[in-house]
Design a protein around this motif. Sequence first.
Motif, PDB file in Angstrom:
ATOM      1  N   GLY A 125     -13.934  -1.731  -3.715  1.00 23.98           N
ATOM      2  CA  GLY A 125     -13.129  -2.238  -2.608  1.00 23.98           C
ATOM      3  C   GLY A 125     -13.917  -3.153  -1.687  1.00 23.98           C
ATOM      4  N   GLY A 126     -14.909  -3.839  -2.245  1.00 23.91           N
ATOM      5  CA  GLY A 126     -15.731  -4.735  -1.442  1.00 23.91           C
ATOM      6  C   GLY A 126     -16.776  -4.039  -0.596  1.00 23.91           C
ATOM      7  N   VAL A 127     -16.928  -2.731  -0.773  1.00 26.21           N
ATOM      8  CA  VAL A 127     -17.899  -1.948  -0.008  1.00 26.21           C
ATOM      9  C   VAL A 127     -19.036  -1.544  -0.944  1.00 26.21           C
ATOM     10  N   THR A 128     -20.266  -1.815  -0.538  1.00 30.97           N
ATOM     11  CA  THR A 128     -21.430  -1.366  -1.307  1.00 30.97           C
ATOM     12  C   THR A 128     -21.710   0.082  -0.911  1.00 30.97           C
ATOM     13  N   ILE A 129     -21.626   0.954  -1.901  1.00 34.83           N
ATOM     14  CA  ILE A 129     -21.747   2.394  -1.678  1.00 34.83           C
ATOM     15  C   ILE A 129     -23.087   2.870  -2.217  1.00 34.83           C
ATOM     16  N   PRO A 130     -23.866   3.577  -1.420  1.00 35.41           N
ATOM     17  CA  PRO A 130     -25.138   4.095  -1.914  1.00 35.41           C
ATOM     18  C   PRO A 130     -24.907   5.031  -3.107  1.00 35.41           C
ATOM     19  N   HIS A 131     -25.552   4.714  -4.225  1.00 41.13           N
ATOM     20  CA  HIS A 131     -25.431   5.539  -5.428  1.00 41.13           C
ATOM     21  C   HIS A 131     -26.579   5.188  -6.360  1.00 41.13           C
ATOM     22  N   THR A 132     -26.852   6.063  -7.298  1.00 39.76           N
ATOM     23  CA  THR A 132     -27.960   5.845  -8.229  1.00 39.76           C
ATOM     24  C   THR A 132     -27.692   4.732  -9.219  1.00 39.76           C
ATOM     25  N   HIS A 133     -26.407   4.441  -9.490  1.00 39.42           N
ATOM     26  CA  HIS A 133     -26.020   3.418 -10.454  1.00 39.42           C
ATOM     27  C   HIS A 133     -24.911   2.557  -9.876  1.00 39.42           C
ATOM     28  N   PRO A 190     -15.205   8.741   2.425  1.00 37.33           N
ATOM     29  CA  PRO A 190     -15.961   8.181   3.552  1.00 37.33           C
ATOM     30  C   PRO A 190     -15.914   6.648   3.636  1.00 37.33           C
ATOM     31  N   HIS A 191     -15.538   5.985   2.563  1.00 35.50           N
ATOM     32  CA  HIS A 191     -15.527   4.522   2.505  1.00 35.50           C
ATOM     33  C   HIS A 191     -14.118   3.936   2.461  1.00 35.50           C
ATOM     34  N   ARG A 192     -13.122   4.804   2.461  1.00 33.09           N
ATOM     35  CA  ARG A 192     -11.731   4.390   2.259  1.00 33.09           C
ATOM     36  C   ARG A 192     -11.258   3.366   3.277  1.00 33.09           C
ATOM     37  N   GLU A 193     -11.513   3.600   4.544  1.00 35.47           N
ATOM     38  CA  GLU A 193     -10.993   2.687   5.574  1.00 35.47           C
ATOM     39  C   GLU A 193     -11.641   1.311   5.465  1.00 35.47           C
ATOM     40  N   MET A 252     -12.724  -0.045   2.736  1.00 45.02           N
ATOM     41  CA  MET A 252     -12.110  -0.641   1.549  1.00 45.02           C
ATOM     42  C   MET A 252     -10.736  -1.204   1.891  1.00 45.02           C
ATOM     43  N   ARG A 253      -9.941  -0.441   2.617  1.00 34.45           N
ATOM     44  CA  ARG A 253      -8.594  -0.891   2.999  1.00 34.45           C
ATOM     45  C   ARG A 253      -8.677  -2.162   3.842  1.00 34.45           C
ATOM     46  N   GLN A 254      -9.633  -2.227   4.746  1.00 36.02           N
ATOM     47  CA  GLN A 254      -9.817  -3.421   5.577  1.00 36.02           C
ATOM     48  C   GLN A 254     -10.160  -4.629   4.705  1.00 36.02           C
ATOM     49  N   ASN A 255     -11.126  -4.470   3.808  1.00 32.55           N
ATOM     50  CA  ASN A 255     -11.561  -5.573   2.943  1.00 32.55           C
ATOM     51  C   ASN A 255     -10.438  -6.063   2.039  1.00 32.55           C
ATOM     52  N   ILE A 256      -9.761  -5.133   1.408  1.00 27.95           N
ATOM     53  CA  ILE A 256      -8.698  -5.488   0.468  1.00 27.95           C
ATOM     54  C   ILE A 256      -7.528  -6.128   1.203  1.00 27.95           C
ATOM     55  N   GLY A 257      -7.146  -5.541   2.343  1.00 25.59           N
ATOM     56  CA  GLY A 257      -6.060  -6.112   3.139  1.00 25.59           C
ATOM     57  C   GLY A 257      -6.380  -7.537   3.565  1.00 25.59           C
ATOM     58  N   ALA A 258      -7.597  -7.783   4.026  1.00 25.33           N
ATOM     59  CA  ALA A 258      -7.988  -9.129   4.446  1.00 25.33           C
ATOM     60  C   ALA A 258      -7.936 -10.096   3.273  1.00 25.33           C
ATOM     61  N   ALA A 259      -8.432  -9.670   2.112  1.00 27.86           N
ATOM     62  CA  ALA A 259      -8.444 -10.552   0.939  1.00 27.86           C
ATOM     63  C   ALA A 259      -7.033 -10.876   0.458  1.00 27.86           C
ATOM     64  N   LEU A 260      -6.130  -9.907   0.539  1.00 28.36           N
ATOM     65  CA  LEU A 260      -4.760 -10.108   0.066  1.00 28.36           C
ATOM     66  C   LEU A 260      -3.828 -10.662   1.144  1.00 28.36           C
ATOM     67  N   ILE A 309      -2.695  -8.946   3.807  1.00 26.99           N
ATOM     68  CA  ILE A 309      -1.749  -7.905   4.246  1.00 26.99           C
ATOM     69  C   ILE A 309      -2.471  -6.941   5.185  1.00 26.99           C
ATOM     70  N   ALA A 310      -1.694  -6.213   5.954  1.00 28.94           N
ATOM     71  CA  ALA A 310      -2.267  -5.218   6.861  1.00 28.94           C
ATOM     72  C   ALA A 310      -2.923  -4.100   6.056  1.00 28.94           C
ATOM     73  N   PRO A 311      -4.036  -3.581   6.542  1.00 24.08           N
ATOM     74  CA  PRO A 311      -4.695  -2.472   5.828  1.00 24.08           C
ATOM     75  C   PRO A 311      -3.775  -1.268   5.614  1.00 24.08           C
ATOM     76  N   GLN A 312      -2.789  -1.105   6.484  1.00 29.81           N
ATOM     77  CA  GLN A 312      -1.842   0.002   6.336  1.00 29.81           C
ATOM     78  C   GLN A 312      -0.979  -0.155   5.091  1.00 29.81           C
ATOM     79  N   ARG A 313      -0.971  -1.343   4.495  1.00 29.81           N
ATOM     80  CA  ARG A 313      -0.200  -1.593   3.268  1.00 29.81           C
ATOM     81  C   ARG A 313      -1.074  -1.483   2.018  1.00 29.81           C
ATOM     82  N   VAL A 314      -2.281  -0.974   2.208  1.00 32.93           N
ATOM     83  CA  VAL A 314      -3.222  -0.782   1.101  1.00 32.93           C
ATOM     84  C   VAL A 314      -3.448   0.719   0.932  1.00 32.93           C
TER      85      VAL A 314
END
Length: 154
Positions: free
Chosen positions: A20-28, A106-109, A111-119, A121-126
């Motif tokens: 969702g356009g968010v870099t999430i700390p992870h091993t892979h 923990p990253h959902r909001e 992601m919703r902001q990034n996706i909404g901006a790219a599309l 639409i309001a994040p509430q529609r994601v």
Amino acid sequence: MVGIGYDVHRFKEGRPLVLGGVTIPHTHGLDGHSDADVLCHALADAVLGALGQPDIGFFFPPGDPTCAGISSLKILEKCRDLAAEAGVSIVNVDATLVAEVPKVLPHREAMRQNIGAALGIAPQRVGIKATTNETMGFVGRREGIAAMAVAQVA
């Protein structure tokens, strides 16, 4: 009009994990020609399906060097532009990530902001949800992540 999308990517060492356009700390991270954002790819295919267009590989071919490492948010922006060219708007999108790890909530909001901006639409529609595969199959063995999505345009 509605469309559905599905995507899957395997985990790979040495890459960042982008969802969702968010870099999430992870091993892979996820393996792919772009940033391999499985969530955005499923959403893009859902929007493209609702528009009666081919899949993202048509617009962003995996062998095209100009697409190497591209942010998948750019792919969603292309979908937004195609919708505008067709004279329709994206009404809403909804997606489910299928992964044993990492935790998505923990990253959902962000992601919703990034996706909404790219599309455009309001994040509430994601809608973004996550589930596990109950340790079954490639997802259950933590070999990768899958995503399913739907989109409505009008």
